[in-house]
Structure formats: C-alpha cells, structure tokens
Design a protein around this motif. Structure first.
Motif, short mmCIF file in Angstrom:
data_model
loop_
_atom_site.label_atom_id
_atom_site.label_comp_id
_atom_site.label_asym_id
_atom_site.label_seq_id
_atom_site.Cartn_x
_atom_site.Cartn_y
_atom_site.Cartn_z
N GLN A 1 -83.22 -59.25 24.92
CA GLN A 1 -81.82 -58.93 25.23
C GLN A 1 -81.31 -59.77 26.40
O GLN A 1 -80.17 -60.23 26.39
CB GLN A 1 -81.65 -57.44 25.54
N VAL B 1 -80.83 -63.36 25.14
CA VAL B 1 -79.67 -63.43 24.25
C VAL B 1 -78.38 -63.41 25.07
O VAL B 1 -77.47 -64.19 24.83
CB VAL B 1 -79.70 -62.28 23.22
N ALA B 2 -78.31 -62.53 26.07
CA ALA B 2 -77.11 -62.45 26.91
C ALA B 2 -76.88 -63.76 27.67
O ALA B 2 -75.75 -64.24 27.77
CB ALA B 2 -77.23 -61.29 27.89
N ASN C 1 -77.72 -66.73 26.79
CA ASN C 1 -77.46 -67.85 25.89
C ASN C 1 -76.35 -67.55 24.89
O ASN C 1 -76.20 -68.24 23.89
CB ASN C 1 -78.75 -68.21 25.13
N SER C 2 -75.57 -66.51 25.16
CA SER C 2 -74.49 -66.13 24.24
C SER C 2 -73.37 -67.17 24.25
O SER C 2 -73.22 -67.94 25.20
CB SER C 2 -73.92 -64.76 24.64
N THR C 3 -72.59 -67.18 23.20
CA THR C 3 -71.46 -68.10 23.11
C THR C 3 -70.51 -67.89 24.28
O THR C 3 -70.02 -68.85 24.87
CB THR C 3 -70.72 -67.90 21.77
N GLU C 4 -70.26 -66.64 24.63
CA GLU C 4 -69.37 -66.34 25.76
C GLU C 4 -69.89 -66.95 27.06
O GLU C 4 -69.15 -67.56 27.82
CB GLU C 4 -69.23 -64.83 25.92
N THR C 5 -71.18 -66.81 27.31
CA THR C 5 -71.77 -67.37 28.52
C THR C 5 -71.70 -68.89 28.51
O THR C 5 -71.41 -69.51 29.53
CB THR C 5 -73.24 -66.91 28.66
N ILE D 1 -78.07 -67.47 19.29
CA ILE D 1 -78.78 -66.20 19.37
C ILE D 1 -79.99 -66.18 18.44
O ILE D 1 -81.06 -65.70 18.82
CB ILE D 1 -77.82 -65.03 19.03
#
Length: 93
Positions: A9, A12-13, A15-19, A75
């Motif tokens: 988790q 994933v957070a 490497n998220s698109t938003e980040t 992700i």
C-alpha cells in the motif's frame, strides 16, 4: 526510498498517478543524510507505449527490473515487483 519493512500500500501510494503528476515538496537535508541500506529504492517510467519499473533493496543485494512492450499501469508494475521481492527476509519483517 522507502524504509524496510514496507508495504504494498505504501509503495502504491508513492507511485500513484496523482503522486507522479503533481508537484511534491522537497526538503534540503543539512547535513546530508547518511547512506541508507535498509531501504526499497524504485523508479518507474514509460514512453511510446512501453513501460518499465525497477526496484532494489541494497541490504538484500536483490532487485528486479520489469520491462513491458505495453504501458501497464504503474500500480500493477509496483504490485508485481512487491509480490516477488516481499519474499526476501528483510522486505517483510
């Protein structure tokens, strides 16, 4: 870099698109941080429909490179690498 042990988790957070698409704050380390070995180092990227992800754990002297001729979501690449590397002793203590 993510301190070990880490979780899927958390990776994933990070490497998220938003980040990846939004500006992130930076911090100057004075004095410079010492070399960290017990960490998960990673980088992802894609271009022209090709995707890649690399992860490395210096303490374990273990890493993985995922290359694809299709741009799979970040992700999914992160989860695949974690599934494989989480089996090492330090990654999942």
């Amino acid at each position: 870099m993510y301190p070990l042990p880490t979780t899927s988790q958390r990776l994933v957070a990070g490497n998220s698109t938003e980040t990846l698409l939004n500006p992130q704050p930076i911090q100057v380390n004075k004095p410079p941080m010492p070399v960290l070995n017990n960490v998960w180092v990673n980088k992802n990227g894609s271009t022209n429909g090709f995707g890649a992800y690399i992860a490395y754990m210096p303490t374990e002297k273990t890493g993985i490179v995922i290359l694809a001729n299709k741009n799979y979501p970040n992700i999914e690449r992160v989860k695949a690498a974690y599934t494989i590397l989480a089996k090492t002793p330090t990654a999942n203590q």
